[in-house]
Design a protein around this motif. Structure first.
Motif, PDB file in Angstrom:
ATOM      1  N   TRP A   5       0.951  -1.389   0.306  1.00 47.48           N
ATOM      2  CA  TRP A   5       0.371   0.043  -0.199  1.00 47.48           C
ATOM      3  C   TRP A   5       0.596   0.983   0.007  1.00 47.48           C
ATOM      4  O   TRP A   5       0.826   2.050  -0.621  1.00 47.48           O
ATOM      5  CB  TRP A   5      -0.933   0.194   1.343  1.00 47.48           C
ATOM      6  N   GLY A   6       2.175   1.354   0.781  1.00 45.51           N
ATOM      7  CA  GLY A   6       2.839   2.155   0.705  1.00 45.51           C
ATOM      8  C   GLY A   6       3.845   2.750  -0.503  1.00 45.51           C
ATOM      9  O   GLY A   6       3.942   4.028  -0.173  1.00 45.51           O
ATOM     10  N   GLY A   7       3.609   1.646  -1.551  1.00 42.24           N
ATOM     11  CA  GLY A   7       4.545   1.953  -2.523  1.00 42.24           C
ATOM     12  C   GLY A   7       6.031   1.606  -2.518  1.00 42.24           C
ATOM     13  O   GLY A   7       7.412   1.597  -2.834  1.00 42.24           O
ATOM     14  N   GLY A   8       6.363   1.342  -0.729  1.00 47.67           N
ATOM     15  CA  GLY A   8       8.106   0.950  -0.158  1.00 47.67           C
ATOM     16  C   GLY A   8       8.736  -0.623  -0.562  1.00 47.67           C
ATOM     17  O   GLY A   8       9.166  -0.809  -0.783  1.00 47.67           O
ATOM     18  N   SER A   9       7.552  -1.155  -0.626  1.00 46.56           N
ATOM     19  CA  SER A   9       8.245  -3.153  -0.768  1.00 46.56           C
ATOM     20  C   SER A   9       7.392  -3.650  -1.852  1.00 46.56           C
ATOM     21  O   SER A   9       6.575  -2.926  -2.400  1.00 46.56           O
ATOM     22  CB  SER A   9       7.410  -3.922   0.197  1.00 46.56           C
ATOM     23  N   THR A  10       8.494  -3.682  -3.407  1.00 45.29           N
ATOM     24  CA  THR A  10       8.383  -4.448  -4.320  1.00 45.29           C
ATOM     25  C   THR A  10       8.817  -5.861  -4.636  1.00 45.29           C
ATOM     26  O   THR A  10       9.938  -5.876  -4.186  1.00 45.29           O
ATOM     27  CB  THR A  10       8.383  -3.840  -5.154  1.00 45.29           C
ATOM     28  N   TYR A  11       7.863  -6.510  -4.995  1.00 40.97           N
ATOM     29  CA  TYR A  11       8.392  -7.995  -5.534  1.00 40.97           C
ATOM     30  C   TYR A  11       7.815  -8.199  -6.980  1.00 40.97           C
ATOM     31  O   TYR A  11       7.346  -7.628  -8.043  1.00 40.97           O
ATOM     32  CB  TYR A  11       7.949  -9.044  -4.619  1.00 40.97           C
ATOM     33  N   TYR A  12       9.199  -9.291  -8.072  1.00 36.43           N
ATOM     34  CA  TYR A  12       9.201  -9.079  -8.531  1.00 36.43           C
ATOM     35  C   TYR A  12       9.772 -10.293  -9.456  1.00 36.43           C
ATOM     36  O   TYR A  12       9.796 -10.577  -8.115  1.00 36.43           O
ATOM     37  CB  TYR A  12       9.983  -7.903 -10.044  1.00 36.43           C
ATOM     38  N   SER A  13       8.916 -11.213 -10.416  1.00 36.42           N
ATOM     39  CA  SER A  13       8.961 -12.534 -10.752  1.00 36.42           C
ATOM     40  C   SER A  13      10.741 -12.493 -11.181  1.00 36.42           C
ATOM     41  O   SER A  13      10.841 -11.567 -11.752  1.00 36.42           O
ATOM     42  CB  SER A  13       8.522 -13.294 -11.845  1.00 36.42           C
ATOM     43  N   ASP A  14      11.462 -12.937 -11.515  1.00 37.17           N
ATOM     44  CA  ASP A  14      12.742 -13.311 -11.776  1.00 37.17           C
ATOM     45  C   ASP A  14      12.717 -13.056 -13.768  1.00 37.17           C
ATOM     46  O   ASP A  14      13.417 -12.567 -14.337  1.00 37.17           O
ATOM     47  CB  ASP A  14      13.393 -14.962 -11.967  1.00 37.17           C
TER      48      ASP A  14
ATOM     49  N   VAL B  92       5.776  -1.923 -10.569  1.00 35.85           N
ATOM     50  CA  VAL B  92       5.748  -1.235 -10.665  1.00 35.85           C
ATOM     51  C   VAL B  92       5.561  -0.055 -10.069  1.00 35.85           C
ATOM     52  O   VAL B  92       6.413  -0.070  -8.567  1.00 35.85           O
ATOM     53  CB  VAL B  92       4.586  -3.103  -9.622  1.00 35.85           C
ATOM     54  N   PHE B  93       4.346   0.436  -9.636  1.00 37.19           N
ATOM     55  CA  PHE B  93       4.462   1.718  -8.391  1.00 37.19           C
ATOM     56  C   PHE B  93       3.162   1.826  -8.525  1.00 37.19           C
ATOM     57  O   PHE B  93       2.297   0.875  -9.197  1.00 37.19           O
ATOM     58  CB  PHE B  93       5.267   3.305  -9.123  1.00 37.19           C
ATOM     59  N   ARG B  94       2.644   2.902  -7.869  1.00 42.95           N
ATOM     60  CA  ARG B  94       1.251   3.510  -7.392  1.00 42.95           C
ATOM     61  C   ARG B  94       0.960   4.604  -6.737  1.00 42.95           C
ATOM     62  O   ARG B  94       1.910   5.389  -6.477  1.00 42.95           O
ATOM     63  CB  ARG B  94       0.462   2.711  -6.075  1.00 42.95           C
ATOM     64  N   ASP B  95      -0.518   5.267  -7.424  1.00 45.67           N
ATOM     65  CA  ASP B  95      -0.251   6.730  -6.706  1.00 45.67           C
ATOM     66  C   ASP B  95      -2.015   6.751  -6.146  1.00 45.67           C
ATOM     67  O   ASP B  95      -2.507   6.364  -6.535  1.00 45.67           O
ATOM     68  CB  ASP B  95      -0.307   7.443  -8.099  1.00 45.67           C
ATOM     69  N   ASN B  96      -1.389   6.565  -4.881  1.00 45.84           N
ATOM     70  CA  ASN B  96      -2.508   6.460  -3.974  1.00 45.84           C
ATOM     71  C   ASN B  96      -3.622   7.593  -3.881  1.00 45.84           C
ATOM     72  O   ASN B  96      -5.644   7.356  -3.666  1.00 45.84           O
ATOM     73  CB  ASN B  96      -2.624   6.166  -2.449  1.00 45.84           C
ATOM     74  N   THR B  97      -3.166   8.439  -4.287  1.00 47.41           N
ATOM     75  CA  THR B  97      -3.852   9.963  -4.958  1.00 47.41           C
ATOM     76  C   THR B  97      -4.645   9.599  -5.848  1.00 47.41           C
ATOM     77  O   THR B  97      -6.043   9.972  -6.396  1.00 47.41           O
ATOM     78  CB  THR B  97      -3.446  11.496  -5.034  1.00 47.41           C
ATOM     79  N   LYS B  98      -4.511   8.743  -6.659  1.00 49.07           N
ATOM     80  CA  LYS B  98      -5.106   8.709  -7.583  1.00 49.07           C
ATOM     81  C   LYS B  98      -5.944   7.227  -7.768  1.00 49.07           C
ATOM     82  O   LYS B  98      -6.695   7.341  -9.202  1.00 49.07           O
ATOM     83  CB  LYS B  98      -4.646   8.942  -9.297  1.00 49.07           C
ATOM     84  N   HIS B  99      -6.249   6.819  -6.640  1.00 48.54           N
ATOM     85  CA  HIS B  99      -6.267   5.352  -6.818  1.00 48.54           C
ATOM     86  C   HIS B  99      -5.860   4.329  -7.958  1.00 48.54           C
ATOM     87  O   HIS B  99      -6.656   3.196  -8.512  1.00 48.54           O
ATOM     88  CB  HIS B  99      -7.877   5.382  -6.646  1.00 48.54           C
TER      89      HIS B  99
END
Length: 124
Positions: free
Chosen positions: A53-62, A70-77
């Motif tokens: 939710w906070g955007g500070g933790s991400t995971y990716y497949s190899d 991957v990123f997000r803007d919670n102000t824009k949902h």
């Protein structure tokens, strides 16, 4: 209840880029992690990337690490999947999903809400 709508898919040449978006409606004030999955014809749906939710933790497949972000803007949902250096094997229907936790989840079973999917085709 959360509804998810993906957009941004299309046809791109190998080596090209696409940016997918995932808009959350219905309960946008809820806290949830977002995952991206993909499914190619005749194959299982597989994990691609996830963000908390906070955007500070991400995971990716190899298979996409170093090429997708991957990123997000919670102000824009909205969550995003930026895809660079695309390969023909990236061709699939891409889905975003929302977990009931605020964490970045890798397992499909941790996601409760799913979008309808958007087609990504990488071909010359």
């Amino acid at each position: 209840q959360v509804q998810l709508v993906e957009s941004g898919g299309g046809l791109v040449q190998p080596g090209g880029s696409l940016s997918l978006s995932c808009l959350a409606t219905g309960r946008p004030t809820g806290i949830f992690g977002t995952g991206w999955f993909r499914q190619a014809p005749g194959k299982e749906r597989e994990f691609v990337a996830a963000i908390n939710w906070g955007g500070g933790s991400t995971y990716y497949s190899d298979s996409v690490k170093g090429r997708f972000t991957v990123f997000r803007d919670n102000t824009k949902h909205t969550s995003y999947l930026q895809m660079n250096s695309l390969k023909p094997e990236d061709t699939a229907v891409y889905y975003c999903a929302a977990s009931l936790t605020g964490m970045a989840e890798i397992s499909r079973s941790r996601y409760f809400y799913w979008g309808q999917g958007t087609q990504v085709t990488v071909s010359s």
